[in-house]
Design a protein around this motif. Structure first.
Motif, short mmCIF file in Angstrom:
data_model
loop_
_atom_site.label_atom_id
_atom_site.label_comp_id
_atom_site.label_asym_id
_atom_site.label_seq_id
_atom_site.Cartn_x
_atom_site.Cartn_y
_atom_site.Cartn_z
N HIS A 288 44.23 37.06 28.88
CA HIS A 288 44.35 38.31 29.65
C HIS A 288 45.63 39.05 29.25
CE1 HIS A 288 41.47 36.10 32.16
NE2 HIS A 288 41.16 37.24 32.76
N TYR A 289 46.72 38.29 29.15
CA TYR A 289 48.01 38.88 28.80
C TYR A 289 47.97 39.50 27.41
CZ TYR A 289 53.10 39.20 28.23
OH TYR A 289 54.38 39.66 28.04
N LEU A 307 40.54 28.05 22.81
CA LEU A 307 41.06 27.21 23.89
C LEU A 307 41.03 27.93 25.24
CD1 LEU A 307 44.19 25.65 22.10
CD2 LEU A 307 41.95 24.60 22.49
N ALA A 308 40.53 29.16 25.26
CA ALA A 308 40.54 29.94 26.50
C ALA A 308 39.12 30.36 26.87
CB ALA A 308 41.42 31.18 26.33
N GLY A 309 38.86 30.42 28.17
CA GLY A 309 37.56 30.85 28.65
C GLY A 309 37.40 32.35 28.53
N LEU A 310 36.36 32.79 27.82
CA LEU A 310 36.16 34.23 27.58
C LEU A 310 35.89 34.98 28.88
CD1 LEU A 310 34.00 34.29 24.34
CD2 LEU A 310 36.42 34.79 24.58
N ASN A 311 35.17 34.35 29.79
CA ASN A 311 34.78 35.04 31.02
C ASN A 311 35.53 34.53 32.24
OD1 ASN A 311 32.71 36.68 29.72
ND2 ASN A 311 31.55 34.78 29.50
N LEU A 312 36.68 33.88 31.99
CA LEU A 312 37.54 33.44 33.09
C LEU A 312 38.07 34.65 33.83
CD1 LEU A 312 39.27 31.13 34.46
CD2 LEU A 312 41.05 31.76 32.79
N GLY A 317 40.30 39.03 39.92
CA GLY A 317 38.86 39.08 39.69
C GLY A 317 38.46 39.78 38.42
N ARG A 318 39.32 39.80 37.40
CA ARG A 318 39.02 40.50 36.15
C ARG A 318 38.88 39.50 35.00
NH1 ARG A 318 44.02 44.16 35.25
NH2 ARG A 318 44.92 42.08 35.50
N THR A 319 37.89 39.71 34.15
CA THR A 319 37.78 38.94 32.92
C THR A 319 38.68 39.59 31.86
OG1 THR A 319 35.96 40.24 32.00
CG2 THR A 319 35.38 38.40 33.47
#
Length: 490
Positions: A288-289, A307-312, A317-319
């Motif tokens: 996100h950052y 290593l990161a969730g695309l839809n996390l 509440g933002r992907t």
């Protein structure tokens, strides 16, 4: 109720404001519409004495030259009086960027500021620069409306137009009460630069009581303003969930180190921090950052670590795609979509990424036609990418893939699609987007777009292939062509 009272007060002030001028006979006003023709005003004023060339001046805004009348502007604004007194040697020429110390003032906002100087009246905001392209938006406080109001504020403050400053402040106060909290940040920045205490105080209170995390404040606000908001939050015990997590000092320290590594484009340091700690990319919302603040190159490097969730979703509440949509960077969006990010995912308040993009985009930028071979406007391209991705997903879901179904009629349809795809070579921006989303090699793909046979003969038979391998090959080639074609046909 407070904001309604503010706007009523502003309307009363607007109705009472007017100039008393000795140049009434020089105004050229359309009586039926109440609008003023600024060019005719200048020409008629100067035609009374053609030898007085010192009356003429021009100000260049966004590459366009705007003629102004020195005498009228000097009478109405102390700023212009001092400016024009410095140069009396013929026709003067100024750059607006040199006259306005803070922010950016566009051509339309400058013309409306001139209109107020000449007539004492406020024009209705031009919809092409003050409304977004989201049909569901009322345009009271969407980003283009806010940005236009800020432009008027910066211009009126720079030109020392007290009446217009007051009215602009009331307008921005109203918007600050209606807009999503992230859109209040540029209003607060304008209030700081223009020293507007009432607007400054209201925006501070609005942001302090919101769920905007401290990191956002640090990145997007002046240090002293960020500290003021943090202090208010501590006093009122209104820390957001994201900030409560900072109670763990070691976790906060590692997260901050990860963010600093991203700020310095040091991906190797990022990997080292992940190796020596139990903090993950998802724990730090590092993707996100990177989508919000890093270059596309660094973002790709982090994304390719897988290593990161695309839809996390973050604390708001933002992907990652939602964050990228506010940035309006096509390269970041394309990289996400090519990795499998979900374009139909919604925020906590029900907004998709494409809705966010449309809300951020001015009508002027969206309808701006791109010429063959030139770069397409980024705002328009971001919207097109997301809309077409959602259509592609819908079409792919309904597409029945089977080797038996690939008859001659189907092959003819693919040939037609292939010819359409070939036209993308005339538009380099769209070509790169289409090839990247399709997962094709951009360098070889662009040259192949102008040739027949991109899709290949899907009915070819390789004796070394098993039926399942053959079906998989056909499916992959068809999907690749479909991915590219959807960006050309719609």
């Amino acid at each position: 109720m407070v904001l309604d009272g503010i706007m009523e007060n502003a309307n009363e002030k607007s109705a009472s404001l007017s100039f008393v001028s000795s140049y009434q006979t020089c105004w050229s006003t359309n009586q039926s519409t109440g609008t003023c023709d600024l060019d005719n005003l200048n020409l008629r004023r100067q035609s009374s004495n053609p030898k007085e060339t010192w009356l003429e001046a021009e100000i260049v805004v966004e590459g366009k030259s705007v003629a102004v009348n020195r005498s009228i502007l000097s009478e109405r604004s102390q700023f212009f009086r001092r400016l024009f007194n410095l140069r009396n040697d013929g026709k003067a020429r100024y750059l607006l960027t040199d006259l306005v110390p803070h922010g950016k003032v566009g051509y339309e906002a400058f013309k409306d500021t001139l209109h107020f100087l000449y007539t004492g009246m406020i024009k209705e905001s031009p919809p092409e620069v003050s409304t977004c392209v989201d049909d569901a938006c009322a345009h009271f406080a969407c980003p283009p409306a806010i940005n236009y109001g800020i432009e008027l504020m910066y211009a009126s403050a720079a030109f020392q137009m007290k009446e217009l400053v007051v009215l602009s402040e009331f307008r921005l106060l109203y918007m600050a009460g209606k807009a999503p909290v992230e859109d209040v940040i540029p209003i607060l920045v304008a209030a700081v630069h223009c020293q507007l205490n009432m607007l400054h105080s209201y925006c501070i209170q609005r942001i302090a009581g919101s769920n905007l995390d401290n990191l956002c404040l640090e990145k997007e606000l002046p240090d002293e303003v960020s500290r003021e908001i943090k202090s208010l939050r501590v006093k009122s015990n209104q820390e957001s969930e994201a900030n409560i997590a900072e109670v763990d000092p070691m976790h906060a320290k590692i997260v901050r180190s990860i963010q600093k590594a991203l700020d310095s484009d040091d991906v190797e340091l990022l990997k080292l921090l992940l190796d020596v700690s139990n903090v993950t990319l998802d724990d730090a919302y590092a993707l996100h950052y990177a989508a919000a603040y890093c270059s596309p190159k660094v973002f790709k490097a982090v994304l390719n670590m897988d290593l990161a969730g695309l839809n996390l979703k973050d604390a708001r509440g933002r992907t990652v795609l939602h964050v990228a949509a506010r940035r309006n960077e096509p390269e970041v969006m394309v990289t996400l979509l090519s990795k499998g990010a979900c374009a139909s995912e919604t925020t906590s308040d029900g907004q998709t990424a494409v809705a966010i993009c449309r809300r951020m985009t001015r009508r002027k930028d969206y309808i701006e036609a791109s010429k063959q071979g030139q770069e397409t406007n980024k705002d328009r391209l971001c919207i097109d990418v997301l809309e077409r991705e959602m259509r592609r997903n819908s079409m792919s879901e309904n597409l029945a893939m089977s080797s038996e179904g690939m008859d001659d009629d189907f092959q003819r349809k693919l040939d037609f699609l292939e010819e359409k795809v070939a036209f993308v070579r005339f538009f380099p921006s769209e070509a790169r987007v289409a090839m990247e989303i399709a997962g094709a090699d951009t360098a070889t793909g662009l040259s192949a777009l102008g040739q027949k046979g991109l899709s290949g003969n899907l009915k070819e038979i390789d004796l070394n292939e098993t039926p399942s391998m053959q079906a998989k090959r056909r499916q992959l080639r068809l999907l690749t062509l479909l991915k590219i074609g959807i960006y050309i046909l719609y």
